[in-house]
Design a protein around this motif. Structure first.
Motif, PDB file in Angstrom:
ATOM      1  N   PRO A  53       0.830  -1.220   0.000  1.00 21.15           N
ATOM      2  CA  PRO A  53       0.000   0.000   0.000  1.00 21.15           C
ATOM      3  C   PRO A  53       0.857   1.260   0.000  1.00 21.15           C
ATOM      4  CG  PRO A  53      -0.827  -1.584   1.597  1.00 21.15           C
ATOM      5  CD  PRO A  53       0.485  -2.107   1.121  1.00 21.15           C
ATOM      6  N   LYS A  54       0.346   2.279  -0.642  1.00 24.85           N
ATOM      7  CA  LYS A  54       1.038   3.555  -0.744  1.00 24.85           C
ATOM      8  C   LYS A  54       0.337   4.582   0.142  1.00 24.85           C
ATOM      9  CE  LYS A  54       2.119   7.214  -4.099  1.00 24.85           C
ATOM     10  NZ  LYS A  54       2.010   7.613  -5.519  1.00 24.85           N
ATOM     11  N   PRO A  55       1.069   5.250   1.039  1.00 25.55           N
ATOM     12  CA  PRO A  55       0.422   6.274   1.876  1.00 25.55           C
ATOM     13  C   PRO A  55       0.020   7.483   1.042  1.00 25.55           C
ATOM     14  CG  PRO A  55       2.797   6.258   2.243  1.00 25.55           C
ATOM     15  CD  PRO A  55       2.491   5.080   1.365  1.00 25.55           C
ATOM     16  N   VAL A  56      -1.168   7.984   1.316  1.00 30.64           N
ATOM     17  CA  VAL A  56      -1.694   9.165   0.627  1.00 30.64           C
ATOM     18  C   VAL A  56      -1.884  10.264   1.672  1.00 30.64           C
ATOM     19  CG1 VAL A  56      -3.572  10.113  -0.752  1.00 30.64           C
ATOM     20  CG2 VAL A  56      -2.851   7.738  -1.092  1.00 30.64           C
ATOM     21  N   PHE A  57      -1.166  11.367   1.499  1.00 32.62           N
ATOM     22  CA  PHE A  57      -1.177  12.443   2.487  1.00 32.62           C
ATOM     23  C   PHE A  57      -2.180  13.515   2.083  1.00 32.62           C
ATOM     24  CE2 PHE A  57       2.903  10.429   3.034  1.00 32.62           C
ATOM     25  CZ  PHE A  57       3.107  10.455   4.409  1.00 32.62           C
ATOM     26  N   GLU A  58      -3.000  13.886   3.050  1.00 28.63           N
ATOM     27  CA  GLU A  58      -3.906  15.013   2.883  1.00 28.63           C
ATOM     28  C   GLU A  58      -3.470  16.120   3.834  1.00 28.63           C
ATOM     29  OE1 GLU A  58      -7.801  13.501   3.538  1.00 28.63           O
ATOM     30  OE2 GLU A  58      -7.725  12.053   1.875  1.00 28.63           O
ATOM     31  N   THR A  59      -4.291  17.149   3.969  1.00 30.89           N
ATOM     32  CA  THR A  59      -3.947  18.267   4.844  1.00 30.89           C
ATOM     33  C   THR A  59      -3.777  17.778   6.286  1.00 30.89           C
ATOM     34  OG1 THR A  59      -5.235  19.756   3.436  1.00 30.89           O
ATOM     35  CG2 THR A  59      -4.640  20.546   5.642  1.00 30.89           C
ATOM     36  N   GLY A  60      -2.631  18.058   6.853  1.00 30.02           N
ATOM     37  CA  GLY A  60      -2.332  17.626   8.211  1.00 30.02           C
ATOM     38  C   GLY A  60      -1.519  16.352   8.285  1.00 30.02           C
ATOM     39  N   GLY A  61      -1.321  15.689   7.150  1.00 31.37           N
ATOM     40  CA  GLY A  61      -0.569  14.439   7.153  1.00 31.37           C
ATOM     41  C   GLY A  61       0.886  14.637   7.542  1.00 31.37           C
ATOM     42  N   VAL A  62       1.479  15.738   7.076  1.00 26.57           N
ATOM     43  CA  VAL A  62       2.880  16.014   7.414  1.00 26.57           C
ATOM     44  C   VAL A  62       3.035  16.234   8.912  1.00 26.57           C
ATOM     45  CG1 VAL A  62       4.805  17.595   7.031  1.00 26.57           C
ATOM     46  CG2 VAL A  62       3.303  16.974   5.125  1.00 26.57           C
ATOM     47  N   ALA A  63       2.023  16.867   9.539  1.00 23.06           N
ATOM     48  CA  ALA A  63       2.089  17.097  10.987  1.00 23.06           C
ATOM     49  C   ALA A  63       2.123  15.777  11.753  1.00 23.06           C
ATOM     50  CB  ALA A  63       0.901  17.943  11.433  1.00 23.06           C
ATOM     51  N   VAL A  64       1.357  14.805  11.296  1.00 27.07           N
ATOM     52  CA  VAL A  64       1.352  13.495  11.957  1.00 27.07           C
ATOM     53  C   VAL A  64       2.725  12.838  11.826  1.00 27.07           C
ATOM     54  CG1 VAL A  64       0.318  11.198  11.959  1.00 27.07           C
ATOM     55  CG2 VAL A  64      -1.113  13.200  11.571  1.00 27.07           C
ATOM     56  N   VAL A  65       3.347  12.968  10.658  1.00 29.33           N
ATOM     57  CA  VAL A  65       4.680  12.393  10.465  1.00 29.33           C
ATOM     58  C   VAL A  65       5.695  13.069  11.380  1.00 29.33           C
ATOM     59  CG1 VAL A  65       6.549  12.058   8.803  1.00 29.33           C
ATOM     60  CG2 VAL A  65       4.180  11.712   8.101  1.00 29.33           C
ATOM     61  N   LEU A  66       5.606  14.394  11.506  1.00 33.34           N
ATOM     62  CA  LEU A  66       6.517  15.120  12.392  1.00 33.34           C
ATOM     63  C   LEU A  66       6.330  14.690  13.844  1.00 33.34           C
ATOM     64  CD1 LEU A  66       6.383  18.726  10.870  1.00 33.34           C
ATOM     65  CD2 LEU A  66       8.215  17.030  10.664  1.00 33.34           C
TER      66      LEU A  66
END
Length: 404
Positions: free
Chosen positions: A185-198
């Protein structure tokens, strides 16, 4: 401040450069440096003169020309109309990817195998000995070819997933193991996804500092804090909370069979997997011996003293044995990381396009710029090797015994 009893200071003279032991070594080093510079200068001028006589000149203008070839796996946007420079960057990223994955995997395998080599269980100890002797005494190129052959000959083709063959079925309806590679599976980032990664990355740092604090508290006060569940909670809970509060901004794109191949998801090609696991398993055998030697360098009395205090075997290994063994393990471990990076140049044997396959392979053959391409290859491997050595030496200095 001088007094009447002090001997008069001797004025500096040129003869002191050879006769005075305070300056003689510096004089000889300076002469050797000048001679070395002159020697390399002569070689350089001779090379330039010979190239000029042959009608050749060193130029890197070819890097801006279209590459006119495809690369089967890329981490950045690339097509056949891209420049040779971009093809080289793709090769560099592919090399760094497989080197990083292999270094991490080899370290895990090596540490586990090295510890189990000293197990009290006869069967486990002998199995690890067989693994070490089998893998480190066979060239890594052979293991690369063996793993790649197994993947292409044993695993089913994508079209077989349409039938009723149980071997050709997706794992959890998300992972497909085929002779063209593994689809995940490929992760699909929406608004706020980068914050979760951080937040997740900060949680990893938090786990490190918690374990460091717990170890320091144990050494200072003897108070033993739990390591397992607090580390797991610090790693998962903050990211999970942010993931829910931000409305689940990270989704998954699952691979689906479309025609005769899978579409969607991420395709990890068999050439990458073969190179990755071959380098990891091969180098892991050497690291296992380094770990075994490091553990055996620690006095047995350390283990007995820790056991007399009531520490469990796992705690003894993590808190007493391994911290001291690291001083012996890390120096040869640096060499193993360097070997992984350089051995990744064998990727061309299974069609994985690393920097040797792009810049040192197709680009060199198309442009005929052998000298320029080889010089760039040497520079790349030199920079990467020196960077790995510098980072590991910093860690090695932090783990060294601090003497008063």
């Amino acid at each position: 401040m001088t007094t009447l009893s002090d001997p008069p200071r001797e004025s500096f003279q040129l003869s002191m450069l050879l006769n005075d032991t305070r300056y003689r070594s510096y004089t000889f080093q300076f002469i050797a440096l000048i001679a070395l510079i002159a020697f390399f200068g002569y070689l350089g001028s001779n090379l330039v003169q010979n190239l000029r006589d042959a009608g050749l000149n060193i130029s890197y203008g070819f890097l801006g020309e279209p590459s006119n070839y495809d690369i089967n796996q890329t981490l950045i946007e690339y097509d056949s109309r891209s420049s040779h420079w971009r093809a080289s960057v793709v090769g560099v990223l592919n090399t760094l990817l497989v080197a990083f994955l292999a270094c991490v995997t080899a370290t895990v395998i090596g540490v586990i195998a090295g510890v189990l080599r000293l197990s009290n269980n006869w069967l486990v100890r002998k199995l690890m000995a067989v693994y070490v002797e089998a893998f480190r005494n066979v060239p890594v190129l052979i293991w690369i070819i063996i793993i790649f052959t197994i993947m292409t000959a044993v695993l089913p083709a994508p079209r077989d997933f349409r039938g009723d063959d149980p071997a050709a079925s997706m794992l959890f309806d998300a992972f497909a193991f085929t002779n063209r590679g593994v689809y995940i599976p490929k992760p699909v980032f929406e608004t706020g996804g980068v914050a979760v990664v951080l937040v997740f990355l900060l949680s990893v740092v938090g786990v490190f500092y918690y374990r460091r604090y717990a170890t320091k508290l144990l050494y200072d006060t003897g108070k033993l804090l739990p390591m397992g569940w607090p580390s797991l909670a610090i790693l998962i809970l903050p990211s999970l909370v942010f993931y829910v509060l931000l409305g689940r901004p990270i989704g998954l794109e699952y691979p689906e069979l479309k025609g005769f191949n899978f579409g969607g998801g991420i395709n990890i090609r068999g050439s990458l997997i073969a190179l990755w696991f071959a380098l990891a398993i091969y180098t892991g055998a050497f690291i296992a011996e380094n770990v075994r030697a490091g553990i055996q360098s620690v006095s047995k009395g350390q283990t007995e003293a820790a056991a007399s205090l009531g520490l469990r075997p796992g705690r003894i290994m993590n808190l007493v044995i391994l911290p001291q063994a690291l001083r012996v393990i890390i120096p040869p471990l640096i060499s193993q990381y360097l070997n992984i990076t350089k051995n990744s140049s064998l990727a061309i044997a299974v069609g994985y396009m690393d920097i040797t396959g792009t810049l040192g392979g197709i680009t060199l053959n198309q442009t005929g710029r052998a000298i320029e391409a080889v010089l760039l290859l040497m520079l790349f491997y030199l920079v990467i090797s020196l960077s790995i050595s510098a980072l590991m030496n910093v860690y090695n200095n932090a783990m060294k015994l601090k003497e008063r």
